[in-house]
Design a protein around this motif. Structure first.
Motif, PDB file in Angstrom:
ATOM      1  N   UNK A  34      -4.233  12.327   8.442  1.00  6.21           N
ATOM      2  CA  UNK A  34      -4.099  13.460   7.513  1.00  6.21           C
ATOM      3  C   UNK A  34      -3.817  12.980   6.099  1.00  6.21           C
ATOM      4  N   UNK A  35      -2.979  11.950   5.957  1.00  2.00           N
ATOM      5  CA  UNK A  35      -2.632  11.484   4.612  1.00  2.00           C
ATOM      6  C   UNK A  35      -3.790  10.738   3.942  1.00  2.00           C
ATOM      7  N   UNK A  36      -4.739  10.245   4.730  1.00  2.00           N
ATOM      8  CA  UNK A  36      -5.884   9.521   4.167  1.00  2.00           C
ATOM      9  C   UNK A  36      -7.106  10.413   3.966  1.00  2.00           C
ATOM     10  N   UNK A  37      -7.059  11.623   4.486  1.00  2.00           N
ATOM     11  CA  UNK A  37      -8.202  12.540   4.366  1.00  2.00           C
ATOM     12  C   UNK A  37      -8.512  12.793   2.896  1.00  2.00           C
ATOM     13  N   UNK A  38      -9.765  12.607   2.521  1.00  2.00           N
ATOM     14  CA  UNK A  38     -10.197  12.846   1.153  1.00  2.00           C
ATOM     15  C   UNK A  38     -10.069  11.640   0.237  1.00  2.00           C
ATOM     16  N   UNK A  39      -9.412  10.582   0.699  1.00  2.06           N
ATOM     17  CA  UNK A  39      -9.280   9.366  -0.124  1.00  2.06           C
ATOM     18  C   UNK A  39     -10.575   8.574  -0.086  1.00  2.06           C
ATOM     19  N   UNK A  40     -10.858   7.845  -1.168  1.00  5.68           N
ATOM     20  CA  UNK A  40     -11.996   6.943  -1.085  1.00  5.68           C
ATOM     21  C   UNK A  40     -11.570   5.698  -0.299  1.00  5.68           C
ATOM     22  N   UNK A  41     -12.540   4.980   0.197  1.00  6.92           N
ATOM     23  CA  UNK A  41     -12.284   3.882   1.127  1.00  6.92           C
ATOM     24  C   UNK A  41     -11.369   2.800   0.545  1.00  6.92           C
ATOM     25  N   UNK A  42     -11.577   2.330  -0.692  1.00  4.64           N
ATOM     26  CA  UNK A  42     -10.656   1.312  -1.213  1.00  4.64           C
ATOM     27  C   UNK A  42      -9.197   1.765  -1.234  1.00  4.64           C
ATOM     28  N   UNK A  43      -8.946   3.043  -1.496  1.00  2.00           N
ATOM     29  CA  UNK A  43      -7.574   3.552  -1.473  1.00  2.00           C
ATOM     30  C   UNK A  43      -6.999   3.578  -0.053  1.00  2.00           C
ATOM     31  N   UNK A  44      -7.851   3.855   0.918  1.00  2.14           N
ATOM     32  CA  UNK A  44      -7.395   3.828   2.308  1.00  2.14           C
ATOM     33  C   UNK A  44      -6.977   2.408   2.689  1.00  2.14           C
ATOM     34  N   UNK A  45      -7.782   1.410   2.314  1.00  2.00           N
ATOM     35  CA  UNK A  45      -7.410   0.016   2.603  1.00  2.00           C
ATOM     36  C   UNK A  45      -6.083  -0.330   1.937  1.00  2.00           C
ATOM     37  N   UNK A  46      -5.916   0.100   0.683  1.00  3.39           N
ATOM     38  CA  UNK A  46      -4.684  -0.188  -0.048  1.00  3.39           C
ATOM     39  C   UNK A  46      -3.481   0.455   0.649  1.00  3.39           C
ATOM     40  N   UNK A  47      -3.648   1.686   1.085  1.00  2.00           N
ATOM     41  CA  UNK A  47      -2.567   2.389   1.780  1.00  2.00           C
ATOM     42  C   UNK A  47      -2.224   1.677   3.092  1.00  2.00           C
ATOM     43  N   UNK A  48      -3.237   1.311   3.874  1.00  2.00           N
ATOM     44  CA  UNK A  48      -2.990   0.632   5.146  1.00  2.00           C
ATOM     45  C   UNK A  48      -2.253  -0.687   4.941  1.00  2.00           C
ATOM     46  N   UNK A  49      -2.687  -1.450   3.943  1.00  2.82           N
ATOM     47  CA  UNK A  49      -2.055  -2.744   3.669  1.00  2.82           C
ATOM     48  C   UNK A  49      -0.610  -2.547   3.208  1.00  2.82           C
ATOM     49  N   UNK A  50      -0.352  -1.486   2.447  1.00  5.25           N
ATOM     50  CA  UNK A  50       1.026  -1.247   1.999  1.00  5.25           C
ATOM     51  C   UNK A  50       1.916  -0.811   3.165  1.00  5.25           C
ATOM     52  N   UNK A  51       1.356  -0.051   4.112  1.00  8.16           N
ATOM     53  CA  UNK A  51       2.132   0.400   5.268  1.00  8.16           C
ATOM     54  C   UNK A  51       2.317  -0.689   6.323  1.00  8.16           C
ATOM     55  N   UNK A  52       1.296  -1.554   6.457  1.00  9.42           N
ATOM     56  CA  UNK A  52       1.306  -2.592   7.490  1.00  9.42           C
ATOM     57  C   UNK A  52       0.984  -3.955   6.872  1.00  9.42           C
ATOM     58  N   UNK A  53       1.899  -4.478   6.035  1.00 13.19           N
ATOM     59  CA  UNK A  53       1.604  -5.752   5.361  1.00 13.19           C
ATOM     60  C   UNK A  53       1.353  -6.879   6.362  1.00 13.19           C
ATOM     61  N   UNK A  54       0.346  -7.687   6.056  1.00 10.72           N
ATOM     62  CA  UNK A  54      -0.040  -8.833   6.896  1.00 10.72           C
ATOM     63  C   UNK A  54      -0.428  -8.440   8.320  1.00 10.72           C
ATOM     64  N   UNK A  55      -0.804  -7.189   8.530  1.00  4.26           N
ATOM     65  CA  UNK A  55      -1.137  -6.758   9.889  1.00  4.26           C
ATOM     66  C   UNK A  55      -2.462  -6.008   9.994  1.00  4.26           C
ATOM     67  N   UNK A  56      -3.155  -5.789   8.876  1.00  4.58           N
ATOM     68  CA  UNK A  56      -4.413  -5.041   8.924  1.00  4.58           C
ATOM     69  C   UNK A  56      -5.541  -6.014   9.243  1.00  4.58           C
ATOM     70  N   UNK A  57      -6.229  -5.737  10.343  1.00  6.45           N
ATOM     71  CA  UNK A  57      -7.290  -6.620  10.828  1.00  6.45           C
ATOM     72  C   UNK A  57      -8.504  -5.778  11.193  1.00  6.45           C
ATOM     73  N   UNK A  58      -9.680  -6.293  10.877  1.00  2.00           N
ATOM     74  CA  UNK A  58     -10.933  -5.608  11.190  1.00  2.00           C
ATOM     75  C   UNK A  58     -11.697  -6.434  12.208  1.00  2.00           C
TER      76      UNK A  58
END
Length: 74
Positions: free
Chosen positions: A14-38
């Motif tokens: 819900x908090x990422x709805x409407x965000x552009x993709x680079x902002x979603x990556x930034x948000x994920x990295x800020x919430x889960x530092x050193x843990x975002x993996x694709x």
């Protein structure tokens, strides 16, 4: 999946709805530092996402999946 985890995922979606993709990556990295993996198998969609991650400049790690599928050589 526990109810707490389900609620966290729903809230994050819900908090990422409407965000552009680079902002979603930034948000994920800020919430889960050193843990975002694709995970990628280097399919078409994965190549687009890999490019978007690279262009975002965010520290996202990658790992590959061996699907066993071999593409014809051109």
């Amino acid at each position: 999946m526990t109810q707490v985890l389900k609620n966290t995922v729903v809230s994050l979606q819900a908090s990422c709805r409407g965000m552009d993709i680079p902002l979603v990556f930034k948000k994920l990295v800020s919430l889960f530092p050193d843990a975002v993996t694709f995970s990628t198998s280097f399919g078409y969609e994965d190549q687009v996402i890999t490019d978007l991650i690279y262009k975002s400049g965010q520290p996202v790690s990658f790992f590959t999946l061996d699907t066993g599928r071999l593409f014809n050589e051109s």
